[in-house]
Scaffold this active site. Structure first.
Site, PDB file in Angstrom:
ATOM      1  N   GLN A  54       0.804  -1.176  -0.056  1.00  0.00           N
ATOM      2  CA  GLN A  54      -0.064   0.060  -0.129  1.00  0.00           C
ATOM      3  C   GLN A  54       0.790   1.322   0.093  1.00  0.00           C
ATOM      4  O   GLN A  54       1.231   1.775   1.186  1.00  0.00           O
ATOM      5  CB  GLN A  54      -0.949  -0.052   1.064  1.00  0.00           C
ATOM      6  N   PHE A  55       1.346   1.748  -1.019  1.00  0.00           N
ATOM      7  CA  PHE A  55       2.227   2.912  -1.123  1.00  0.00           C
ATOM      8  C   PHE A  55       1.539   4.017  -0.835  1.00  0.00           C
ATOM      9  O   PHE A  55       2.392   5.084  -0.379  1.00  0.00           O
ATOM     10  CB  PHE A  55       2.733   3.063  -2.697  1.00  0.00           C
ATOM     11  N   THR A  56       0.248   4.124  -0.628  1.00  0.00           N
ATOM     12  CA  THR A  56      -0.175   5.400  -0.008  1.00  0.00           C
ATOM     13  C   THR A  56      -0.090   5.689   1.375  1.00  0.00           C
ATOM     14  O   THR A  56      -0.216   6.828   1.908  1.00  0.00           O
ATOM     15  CB  THR A  56      -1.605   5.586  -0.586  1.00  0.00           C
TER      16      THR A  56
END
Length: 144
Positions: free
Chosen positions: A78-80
């Site tokens: 989950q890069f966010t």
């Protein structure tokens, strides 16, 4: 390194309509890798995730961890999560790790989880569709 953990009765991740990871009772772990993260942080976070007491005991108090209830883990990149959201109306992503580093540490974290309990995973950098039934709901933000 950040893990958003959710106690689930079921969760699945699909890529292009195909199920690539699926669990019943356990934890859905959304994993965000930040600049400066390393294997030591990944291992420490794995230890926290797999021993964090989020499941009810006989008195319905959160005293049991995922291993104690014989649950599973589904890890999804989950890069966010490391995004800077302090100002404005658009997130900044400069705190996130470089994609190659993030993928390496995502795989390391997932492998470490797999060494202690059944673990499924999403597909790094893919357009994933994640479905879950959050049990509670119970959700915690863990960061090392």
């Amino acid at each position: 390194m950040i893990a958003l953990i959710q106690r689930v009765s079921e969760a699945a991740v699909r890529v292009d309509g195909e199920v690539v990871g699926e669990i019943e009772q356990g934890l859905l772990v959304l994993l965000g890798v930040e600049k400066g993260d390393d294997e030591a942080k990944a291992k420490r976070l794995m230890e926290r995730v797999t021993t964090y007491r989020v499941f009810g005991d006989e008195d319905d108090k959160m005293n049991l961890n995922v291993k104690q209830v014989e649950g599973k883990v589904l890890v999804v990149s989950q890069f966010t999560l490391p995004a800077d959201t302090k100002k404005g109306t658009r997130a900044g992503f400069s705190r996130g790790a470089h994609p190659e580093d993030a993928e390496r540490l995502y795989n390391y974290f997932s492998d470490q989880c797999e060494s202690v309990l059944p673990t499924e995973r999403g597909r790094f950098a893919a357009d994933m569709k994640v479905s879950l039934v959050n049990d509670g709901p119970v959700t915690f933000w863990l960061q090392v």
